[in-house]
Design a protein around this motif. Structure first.
Motif: not given
Length: 589
Positions: A516-541
């Motif tokens: 749960e600690a990792q989940k909380t950290w990813v959701e609060s700090k990195m999830l938004h950034d991860l999703e944006g970069n993945l969309r750029a890699i896949l060329k799809s929103m």
């Protein structure tokens, strides 16, 4: 030179008709006298300076008056009234419980109660500040209060009702005195000023009334102080300077600056106020009160809630008409939050200055936020630019270069506005709307202050959702972009993916973490950034990214702590030990 008497004593009410702001209590007491329904004990409680002791004196004088008027007011000419006015009455006794709070004082009072009155029908005992009596004094007074002689009436006055014993409260008729309204205080002060030949305007009287906080005695004391400073011709500015009160003009000018987005003027005004010696927290409270009055002025039918002179009511109405209700609502939220966090702030001045800047930016939000249509959900994503992307060519839009190594973040995250499907608001997934809201809230102060418009990301707006095979193939590229974050990169490389379709044609990608600690950290700090970069890699929103915890199916072994449990395990695993314990007759419990 004649002896000077302060206004609080000189204009102290001497009849029920001259009581201020306590009409219901005065009428109840007059009716009880008229019908002969007098209780043996009364309790007058309420804030300071609202007339508790004054009402007790008027009531005591009225009880023994020989010639009361038709309106149940003391005549002031009989022997009882004259002796009370001259301070020689043997029927009305006052005891200050703040300085006479011991058992001996109460015993002396009990001996005095047995003596019948010389003039009049009743002996009235007024005990002021009764909550100051000691526990032993309360207990000694209890029996006398429960069964007093027929000629004795007790009137107890206090500002702290909660400190009185419940056994005392249950034997008294309780009257709760209210704070006096600003209008009543202003009316009485105007009468006093007229009698004293003092010239003063309504704005000054309202300032004094607000400063008194519902206490008539405090208002008269402040009035005397103001007259001593200003003389018989009292000016508004002199009252503000003498009482150290903020001028209304500061609040009006600050709101005008907020409406124009002129935060430098707001900061300079705050600095000027501090230089004059005003308390910073009082300044924020005055600004909150001003915004509240603007809300009241803007809403029809709430004029009675404004305790202000007519001249100021017109100014509030004029400024309120120029303020959007959303601005006033959000402004009140900012000022109240500033008040609550002021004492915990390490840098209080910066805390207030930041609140003033936020107020100045309410009317000048970025164009990317203001121009979003209400019927189309525009999704705004914040992507941290880790490597410059080559400019777009004429044949195709610019695309993120797959496989390039990311660089450390050295720039402010750049907002990326993307348009989702044009489905109605009611059909949009809740998660999709919440992420759009988070992206909008992620605007930095630098982007708010800058005149540049946010640049659009190179991902095509209408690109179809990628297939599951394409997602799994491109996933290692996402991990590669975070190789400077060792733990996150390792987590992305070793995770398991679950991919599903949504009703609106999007792909939901779920990757798993170990706790749960990792989940909380990813959701609060990195999830938004991860999703944006993945969309750029896949060329799809048309993808959503979520994180979950890997379920732990490993059975938990029972841990053995007690010596008896350890002996039981040893006997179970070793037959010779078991036999030895039986032969020797040992007790392992």
């Amino acid at each position: 030179m004649s002896q000077y008497i302060v206004s609080a004593r000189k204009y102290r009410p001497d009849s029920f008709g001259t009581l201020i702001g306590q009409d219901n209590i005065a009428q109840t007491l007059k009716n009880s006298i008229l019908r002969g329904q007098l209780a043996h004990a009364y309790l007058f409680c309420g804030p300071r300076g609202v007339g508790k002791t004054t009402t007790a004196r008027i009531f005591a004088k009225m009880i023994n008056c020989s010639n009361p008027s038709e309106g149940m007011e003391p005549c002031g000419t009989c022997e009882s009234c004259l002796s009370f006015a001259e301070g020689r009455s043997y029927c009305i006794h006052e005891l200050d419980a703040a300085s006479n709070n011991g058992v001996d004082d109460i015993k002396a009072l009990m001996d005095q109660v047995r003596v019948p009155p010389q003039v009049g029908k009743y002996s009235v005992y007024i005990i002021d500040e009764v909550h100051m009596l000691s526990q032993a004094a309360f207990n000694a007074f209890l029996k006398t209060l429960e069964e007093p002689p027929a000629h004795a009436i007790f009137i107890l006055a206090t500002t702290e009702k909660h400190k009185i014993l419940p056994t005392i409260l249950s034997r008294c008729q309780t009257y709760d005195f209210n704070r006096i309204t600003v209008d009543n205080i202003v009316k009485n002060l105007r009468m006093v000023a007229s009698n004293e030949a003092i010239t003063i305007d309504d704005e000054s009287l309202h300032v004094i009334a607000h400063k008194a906080d519902g206490a008539m005695r405090d208002a008269l004391t402040i009035f005397d102080q103001t007259v001593a400073f200003c003389g018989t011709d009292v000016k508004y500015q002199d009252v503000l300077r003498n009482l150290n009160v903020l001028d209304y003009e500061y609040s009006f000018s600050l709101v005008d600056a907020f409406l124009k987005g002129d935060y430098p003027t707001a900061l300079n005004t705050f600095d000027e106020i501090l230089m004059k010696g005003f308390n910073a927290l009082h300044f924020v409270a005055a600004l909150s009160s001003h915004l509240r009055d603007l809300v009241v002025s803007k809403s029809g039918g709430l004029e009675a809630l404004l305790e202000l002179p007519d001249s100021l009511k017109k100014r509030y109405k004029e400024q309120a008409d120029r303020c959007p209700m959303q601005f006033l609502y959000e402004g009140l939220g900012i000022t109240t939050a500033c008040e609550s966090g002021y004492r915990a702030s390490v840098n209080p001045r910066l805390h207030i200055e930041f609140a003033l800047m936020r107020l100045a930016f309410l009317m000048n939000k970025p164009a990317a936020v203001q121009q979003q249509p209400s019927d189309v959900h525009t999704q705004q994503t914040t992507v941290q630019v880790r490597q410059p992307v080559a400019p777009p060519t004429k044949q195709e839009p610019a695309q993120a270069v797959a496989g390039e190594l990311p660089k450390p973040v050295t720039e402010t995250p750049t907002p990326v506005a993307q348009q989702a499907s044009a489905a109605p608001a009611a059909e949009q997934p809740r998660e999709r709307r919440s992420r759009a809201n988070r992206a909008t809230a992620g605007m930095s102060i630098k982007s708010v202050l800058s005149d540049e418009q946010p640049k659009e990301h190179s991902v095509p707006k209408e690109a179809p959702a990628p297939s599951e095979e394409e997602i799994r193939a491109k996933w290692p590229e996402l991990a590669l972009r975070y190789k400077h974050l060792d733990r996150l990169c390792s987590m992305l490389n070793t995770t398991t993916l679950s991919i599903s379709d949504t009703a609106d044609g999007y792909k939901t990608i779920v990757f798993r973490v170990v706790n749960e600690a990792q989940k909380t950290w990813v959701e609060s700090k990195m999830l938004h950034d991860l999703e944006g970069n993945l969309r750029a890699i896949l060329k799809s929103m048309k993808i959503y990214l979520r994180v979950e915890v890997t379920p732990d199916d490993t059975p938990q072994e029972k841990k053995i702590y007690m010596p008896s449990e350890q002996a039981g395990v040893l006997m179970k695993e070793n037959a010779e030990v078991n036999g030895l314990i039986k032969d020797l007759g040992l007790d392992i419990k």
